[in-house]
Each structure stands twice: as structure tokens, then as C-alpha cells.
Design an enzyme around this catalytic site. Structure first.
Site, short mmCIF file in Angstrom:
data_model
loop_
_atom_site.label_atom_id
_atom_site.label_comp_id
_atom_site.label_asym_id
_atom_site.label_seq_id
_atom_site.Cartn_x
_atom_site.Cartn_y
_atom_site.Cartn_z
N HIS A 182 1.98 1.98 -3.23
CA HIS A 182 1.03 2.91 -3.81
C HIS A 182 1.52 4.35 -3.78
O HIS A 182 0.73 5.28 -3.91
CB HIS A 182 -0.32 2.80 -3.08
CG HIS A 182 -1.00 1.49 -3.27
ND1 HIS A 182 -2.22 1.19 -2.71
CD2 HIS A 182 -0.63 0.37 -3.96
CE1 HIS A 182 -2.58 -0.05 -3.04
NE2 HIS A 182 -1.63 -0.56 -3.80
N ASP B 189 0.86 -1.19 0.00
CA ASP B 189 0.00 0.00 0.00
C ASP B 189 0.90 1.23 0.00
O ASP B 189 2.02 1.18 -0.50
CB ASP B 189 -0.96 -0.03 1.20
CG ASP B 189 -2.26 0.70 0.91
OD1 ASP B 189 -2.23 1.93 0.74
OD2 ASP B 189 -3.32 0.04 0.84
#
Length: 341
Positions: free
Chosen positions: A188, A165
Site C-alpha cells: 500500500h 499493506d
């Protein structure tokens, strides 16, 4: 105790399995030193959290002058949680949670496979993170490297994040965040937000991301806010950035949809202003390398781009920019951004 500092040592070459554990101050010492030379591992069974807060594993609370350093490793062995929570609705523990610890230092540690966030910094000021590494599989859910909330004057420097993430997530109530010399990927990207969920008021300001690189990330530099929220994200800069095979290298998404308001026209928004991108170079996996999608009445204002050169990863392909309701200007930007002069 040495020089007025209370020290807890995890010796080199030793491994300790810890159930959920909380260190809670205030302390009678000017500084507390957690010297991590060896390894700490979490239980493999989620039942070890029975009777404990399932959202935390190791907590440091209300300890000013906290030092966590050494070449040791914190392995949360989170795969048991990833599997369990795919089949059951459940909360998962952050591996290292630091709350209200002003002037703390985290230096030289290695963090593996958290069930959720690897490191959360909450309600802290004047603190530093150096030479930290976080690693988790690319498909591991919500395994942010560092989450920051309700904190100010935080420095994150010379660290590596390879997770499932956000490498670093900058949440509401934060200001004066300095991120420099960080390597991100996979993951991310570095995100401001999300902000304004469930029509909440949230603020972020004075964020500086400098001399960082993104490799194989699904996003690069991202600002994301929910429709219907309020507050502001302002005075944010991304400078001297290298991109390698990055999807969505530059993205502002002011139109996160809140399902409770789906179908309703939203006029309020977290105001985004004073965002600078300067000296950003590299390659994009996506055709749309720059996405600036702003909503509300005023959109995004005072957005400045200078010396941007993003090309396609694939030879012979081209990239472009997409923008909506954005106000500002560009110089020497490729691909060109049509709604910025």
C-alpha cells in the site's frame, strides 16, 4: 561475549521454532548482538500464545545498542492467523517488536509472512535499518513491512518490502525519519498516518523519502488523517521517485471518516503543511494519478510539486489530478493540478 558485546547466535543452517519471546533490558553490556545466521520460525498454532501477549511474537525492550544482523530469516508463518482472524475477532502478533532500544541496528535480515506488522519500531531514537527484506502475500491483512511510532532519527536504507499493506507506515510522535533506496511493491505504499483517529492529537514532522521506487502498489506516497483529529504533519518530502503501474501514486486524504462522528460537520483536522514532491516519474493504473483531498478550515498549505511526470499505464489513456482545499504551487507538473498555481 566479545569486545564488551554480549552475543546470541542463531547458527547458519539451523532452524529454531520459538514461542512468544521477550528480551527485556536494561543490560549490563554496552551492546547486545543478536546474530541471526540461521532461521527462526513461529508455531503454526495460535494456542501457543495462550498466556502470552497475542499482539507480539519476538520483543526486544529497553536494550540500548542492540544489533540484529546476519543473513538469517524470521518466518512468522502468519497464514494461520489470517484465516483464524477472518472468522474470529482477534488481535494478531507483530513479528518483531522493538521498543525503547536507542541506537539499535537491524541489518541484512529477511522477514516473512507476519501475522500482522513484520517490524514495529516504537519509542526508539538514533537507529538504523539496512538491507532488510520483508515478504508476504499481496492479500495478507495488515502485514506492514515497518511501522514507526513515537520515534525520531530513524534511517531506513536499501531495503525491499513486498507485503499486503503499507511498505512503511509513519505514525504519530515521529520525527526526522529518513527513507532512502527503498523498493516497495506489492503493498500500500509509504504512508504518513493514519493520524488523528478518535479525535486524538498526533504529530509527524521532518520526513524524507528519497530515491525510492513503487511497483504495482495500491498507493504510492500517501498522507492520511482522520476527520476531527488535531495536531500536524509537516516538513515532509518525496524526491527522486520512480512509479511503475502504481494506483494512487500521490494521495493526501485529510477526510478519513471516524464513524463516531459520522454525519457531524468536522472543523478540526490534523494540519498538513510543508509537503514537497520533486522528480516523480512513472505510470499510474488509476485515471486520477494525483489526489489532494483536504478538509478542516485551512486545508493543506505549502504544498509544492516540481518536475512531476505521471502517465497512464495503458497506452492511449490519460491521467488527471483532483484537488480540494489545497494551497501551494507547482512547476513542470503533469498532469496539471488545477488548484495549485
Amino acid at each position: 561475549m566479545k569486545d564488551g558485546t554480549a552475543t546470541l547466535e542463531v547458527p547458519h543452517g539451523k532452524t529454531f521454532k520459538l514461542k512468544p519471546l521477550q528480551f527485556n533490558g536494561p543490560c549490563n553490556f554496552p551492546s547486545v548482538h543478536f546474530q541471526l545466521e540461521g532461521n527462526i520460525i513461529a508455531p503454526r498454532n495460535t494456542k501457543a500464545w495462550k498466556g502470552h501477549d497475542s499482539e507480539r511474537w519476538i520483543e526486544f525492550l529497553n536494550i540500548d545498542g542492540l544489533i540484529i544482523d546476519g543473513g538469517g530469516q524470521i518466518n512468522a508463518r502468519g497464514s494461520v492467523w489470517w484465516e483464524f482472524c477472518r472468522e474470529n475477532s482477534c488481535s494478531r502478533p507483530t513479528a518483531l517488536f522493538i521498543h525503547n532500544c536507542n541506537k539499535f541496528l537491524l541489518n541484512g535480515t529477511r522477514h516473512l509472512n507476519s501475522a500482522r506488522n513484520h517490524i514495529s519500531i516504537n519509542s526508539c531514537t538514533n537507529s538504523k535499518v539496512y538491507n532488510v527484506t520483508t515478504i508476504a502475500p499481496e492479500d495478507s491483512p495488515n502485514t506492514d513491512g515497518i511501522d514507526i511510532s513515537q520515534s525520531s532519527y530513524i534511517l531506513i536504507q536499501d531495503s525491499t518490502f513486498a507485503t499486503g499493506d503499507d511498505c512503511i507506515a509513519i505514525n504519530g510522535g515521529t520525527s526526522y525519519i529518513n527513507i532512502t533506496g527503498v523498493t516497495c511493491g506489492p503493498g500500500h505504499g509509504i504512508s504518513v498516518g493514519s493520524l488523528g483517529k478518535k479525535q486524538s492529537y498526533e504529530v509527524v514532522e521532518h520526513v524524507r523519502v528519497y530515491n525510492c521506487s513503487f511497483t504495482g502498489t495500491t498507493n504510492g506516497m500517501r498522507i492520511k488523517t482522520w476527520e476531527g483529529g488535531s495536531g500536524y504533519a509537516r516538513n515532509i518530502s518525496f524526491q527522486h521517485i520512480i512509479l511503475t503501474n502504481t494506483s494512487n501514486p500521490i494521495i493526501i486524504d485529510q477526510k478519513y471518516s471516524d464513524l463516531t462522528n459520522e454525519g457531524k460537520e468536522q472543523t478540526s483536522a490534523v494540519q498538513i503543511s510543508g509537503v514537497t514532491y520533486r522528480d516523480v516519474k512513472g505510470t499510474s493504473q488509476s485515471e486520477i494519478a494525483i489526489i489532494l483531498d483536504c478538509g478542516g478550515v485551512t486545508g493543506c498549505t505549502d504544498i509544492f510539486m516540481d518536475s512531476i511526470n505521471i502517465t497512464a499505464t495503458s497506452s492511449g489513456s490519460k491521467v488527471r489530478a483532483s484537488c480540494n482545499n489545497v494551497h501551494g504551487f507547482t512547476t513542470f507538473t503533469s498532469p496539471p493540478v488545477p488548484c495549485l498555481s
